[in-house]
Design a protein around this motif. Structure first.
Motif, mmCIF file in Angstrom:
data_model
loop_
_atom_site.group_PDB
_atom_site.id
_atom_site.type_symbol
_atom_site.label_atom_id
_atom_site.label_comp_id
_atom_site.label_asym_id
_atom_site.label_seq_id
_atom_site.Cartn_x
_atom_site.Cartn_y
_atom_site.Cartn_z
ATOM 1 N N ASP A 153 -5.995 1.231 9.500
ATOM 2 C CA ASP A 153 -6.445 0.053 8.759
ATOM 3 C C ASP A 153 -7.744 0.349 8.015
ATOM 4 O OD1 ASP A 153 -8.449 -0.173 10.804
ATOM 5 O OD2 ASP A 153 -7.100 -1.401 12.011
ATOM 6 N N SER A 154 -8.441 -0.687 7.598
ATOM 7 C CA SER A 154 -9.629 -0.536 6.756
ATOM 8 C C SER A 154 -10.773 0.221 7.410
ATOM 9 C CB SER A 154 -10.133 -1.909 6.297
ATOM 10 O OG SER A 154 -9.199 -2.529 5.445
ATOM 11 N N TYR A 178 -8.225 4.842 4.063
ATOM 12 C CA TYR A 178 -7.471 3.594 3.934
ATOM 13 C C TYR A 178 -8.349 2.557 3.242
ATOM 14 C CZ TYR A 178 -3.906 0.260 5.569
ATOM 15 O OH TYR A 178 -2.895 -0.670 5.653
ATOM 16 N N LYS A 201 0.872 -1.176 0.000
ATOM 17 C CA LYS A 201 0.000 0.000 0.000
ATOM 18 C C LYS A 201 0.903 1.218 0.000
ATOM 19 C CE LYS A 201 -4.136 1.898 2.069
ATOM 20 N NZ LYS A 201 -4.916 1.883 0.857
#
Length: 138
Positions: free
Chosen positions: A104-105, A110, A33
């Motif tokens: 994070d998600s 993100y 990423k």
């Protein structure tokens, strides 16, 4: 990913593992990423709906049991309460094990990651901060 993987740990990674199988909830994956290799845990896959309520994670309405979770630091409201999010096909919803400070998600900028960005599966931690051999991550 603390306490599972801590800063300074070195990993042995199987780069072929996900060439013949799909990442599953609970798997720790290595993915790219923004030009970096990152380790996170897969929490939900395409077709799942995930939600956070007061720090608890629900997948398709069922509470997730997560003995590996660490909660150090102060969590923002968006980390403890999010969704519901329908995970699109071909994407993975990933979270760090230290839920209170993980990027994070759950974060809007993100988001879920692309399956194609998964690089491998960590197998072993070679070195931890205290110099002892780390855990087998299989």
């Amino acid at each position: 990913m603390e306490k599972t993987i801590v800063e300074g740990d070195r990993l042995i990674v199987d780069l072929r593992y996900y060439q013949s199988r799909e990442p599953a909830p609970g798997d720790i994956i290595i993915f790219r990423k923004n030009g970096l290799f990152i380790a996170k845990r897969v929490i939900a896959v395409g077709g799942n709906t995930i939600e956070g309520r007061d720090g608890e994670v629900l997948i398709n309405g069922q509470k997730l049991i997560e003995p590996y979770v660490l909660r150090e630091g102060n969590a923002s409201v968006e980390l403890d309460n999010f969704g519901p999010v329908a995970v699109p096909t071909g994407k993975l919803f990933v979270m760090g094990d230290n839920r209170n400070i993980s990027l994070d998600s759950r974060m809007g900028d993100y988001g879920p990651i692309e399956r194609k960005d998964v690089s491998g599966r960590p197998l072993y931690v070679l070195r931890t901060r205290d110099g002892e051999l780390g855990p087998d991550l299989r």
